[in-house]
Design an enzyme around this catalytic site. Structure first.
Site, PDB file in Angstrom:
ATOM      1  N   ARG A  57      83.702 -77.975 -28.799  1.00  0.00           N
ATOM      2  CA  ARG A  57      82.550 -78.202 -29.688  1.00  0.00           C
ATOM      3  C   ARG A  57      82.134 -76.874 -30.306  1.00  0.00           C
ATOM      4  O   ARG A  57      81.835 -76.779 -31.494  1.00  0.00           O
ATOM      5  CB  ARG A  57      81.383 -78.856 -28.936  1.00  0.00           C
TER       6      ARG A  57
ATOM      7  N   TYR B 175      73.645 -88.196 -54.674  1.00  0.00           N
ATOM      8  CA  TYR B 175      74.315 -89.260 -53.909  1.00  0.00           C
ATOM      9  C   TYR B 175      73.241 -90.032 -53.123  1.00  0.00           C
ATOM     10  O   TYR B 175      72.317 -89.430 -52.555  1.00  0.00           O
ATOM     11  CB  TYR B 175      75.350 -88.623 -52.970  1.00  0.00           C
TER      12      TYR B 175
ATOM     13  N   ASP C 286      75.414 -78.675 -54.006  1.00  0.00           N
ATOM     14  CA  ASP C 286      76.439 -79.617 -53.563  1.00  0.00           C
ATOM     15  C   ASP C 286      77.544 -79.579 -54.623  1.00  0.00           C
ATOM     16  O   ASP C 286      77.374 -80.072 -55.739  1.00  0.00           O
ATOM     17  CB  ASP C 286      75.832 -81.019 -53.420  1.00  0.00           C
TER      18      ASP C 286
ATOM     19  N   LYS D 113      86.015 -85.974 -50.071  1.00  0.00           N
ATOM     20  CA  LYS D 113      86.389 -86.184 -51.479  1.00  0.00           C
ATOM     21  C   LYS D 113      87.561 -85.280 -51.881  1.00  0.00           C
ATOM     22  O   LYS D 113      88.576 -85.296 -51.244  1.00  0.00           O
ATOM     23  CB  LYS D 113      85.163 -85.961 -52.371  1.00  0.00           C
TER      24      LYS D 113
END
Ligand code: P1T
Length: 388
Positions: free
Chosen positions: A52, A104, A176, A201
């Site tokens: 992690r 978004y 973004d 994406k």
């Protein structure tokens, strides 16, 4: 690879952060799945303790992405939404965000439904007029959140102007860059403090990973984000890191073709009967075309259009395309098409959608890498069907 700053993006995408594996000479970065790492003595280890906290495959991807965006560090997460959520976890009740009004739907939902109830307020402004940002800034503003081109209206926001307007304010400018990618747009060079991506994406580019990343050279933010990446644990898995590392190698080549085909299709669409409006930053008719050409290398791979005849016509259009698959998401090698009001932006209140122009006839296209002639034929058949 030695000094990454000397190399072009095409080279960085393939080599940055990567060297043949010193143990076996493997040319491709090994996929290290181990959740834990052996220590010689308590606290004495190779630099990796627990997956992690850090993992060799994820670390390699983070180095490659940071080099592509020109950031000191990249911090990878399990989705674009997880990356934004982790960034906003650096805030405290009473803190404030100024965000662009068209984002978004999931970004809106995080700020409106998760952080607002926790006391972090967001003011939504139309940033195509950068002065609106100045008016919305408060002493408590910690982030200015810019998505450009915006999802789904493809508004283009002048990053350098917003950076100039906010430079005397403590708020950090976050961009973004999912739609443009570092190939077409360089937010950090234009004055932004941090860049966010949905890796799902274009960066991965093959519609087979969900991931996200934050990239910055701001030492204070890096420290907070590394702490939260480990403490709250919304990490990108080793397998997904491996997949993005593989996908991103072709990013510069893919982006060139996405943009070339999108420009061809946007020009064609804007001449067709039955199409009310075409929004594409690379077209001279786009309201912020000049800004787009100043800050982007090309108009990108996304097109938004309004089909005449409202929802019934849009539905017929969306049900008819064959190469453009009706599905949420974008940025893969295959073309996708969707209906923002019903699909990706359902979380945005109807009233806000109406103000932004996300109406029933509005469709969004992610132009893939298929033959552009085939894509045009597919759209022509759908237009015929839409007319009924
Ligand atoms: O889906 P995820 O990896 O969590 O990324 C969220 C996200 C963040 N930023 C932008 C600009 C986005 O477009 C997205 C996700 N968008 C879609 C799924 C979509 O179809 O628009």
């Amino acid at each position: 690879m030695s000094d990454s700053k000397k190399h072009g993006l095409e080279t960085l995408a393939i080599h940055a952060g990567q060297a043949p594996d010193p143990v076996h000479g493997a040319v491709m970065t090994p996929l290290v799945l181990s959740s834990t790492f052996a220590q010689r003595s308590p606290g004495e280890h190779t630099g990796f303790e627990y997956a992690r906290t850090d993992n060799p495959t994820r670390q390699t991807l983070e180095k490659c992405l940071a080099a592509l965006e020109g950031a000191e560090q990249a911090v990878a997460f399990g989705s674009g939404c997880a990356s934004m959520t982790t960034l906003f976890q650096t805030l405290r009740p009473g803190d404030h965000i100024v965000a662009c009004d068209d984002v978004y739907g999931g970004t809106f939902r995080i700020l409106d439904k998760v952080f607002k109830p926790m006391g972090v307020e967001t003011t939504w402004v139309d940033m195509t007029d950068p002065n609106n940002v100045k008016g919305a800034l408060r002493d408590a503003t910690k982030f200015v959140w810019v998505e450009t081109p915006t999802n789904p209206m493809l508004k283009v926001i002048d990053i350098a102007k917003i950076a100039e307007l906010t430079k005397d304010h403590a708020a950090k400018l976050c961009v973004d860059n999912t739609f443009a990618t570092p190939v077409l747009q360089r937010p950090l060079e234009l004055g932004a403090d941090l860049v966010c991506h949905s890796l799902t994406k274009y960066l991965n580019g093959h519609s087979d990973v969900v991931g996200g990343v934050l990239m910055t050279s701001d030492a204070e933010l890096i420290e907070k984000l590394r702490f939260l990446q480990n403490a709250t644990g919304a990490i990108l898995s080793p397998f997904d890191s491996f997949m993005v590392l593989r996908g991103v190698k072709t990013l510069p080549v893919r982006m060139d073709r996405h943009a070339q085909s999108a420009l061809t299709l946007a020009s064609w669409l804007s001449e067709q009967d039955g199409v009310e409006k075409v929004l594409y930053p690379g077209l001279a008719s786009h309201p912020q075309h000049e800004t787009a050409m100043k800050q982007m290398k090309a108009g990108g791979g996304m097109i938004t259009a309004v089909i005449e005849g409202g929802l019934p016509a849009a539905r017929r259009f969306l049900e008819t395309t064959e190469l453009f698959t009706l599905a949420e998401s974008l940025g893969g090698v295959e073309s996708l098409i969707e209906h923002p009001a019903i699909m990706t932006h359902g979380a945005v209140p109807a009233e806000t959608r109406a103000q932004l122009g996300i109406d029933d006839g509005l469709i969004r296209l992610s132009v893939g890498l298929e033959s552009v002639d085939d894509l045009r034929d597919d759209l022509a058949a759908a237009l015929k069907a839409a007319k009924g």
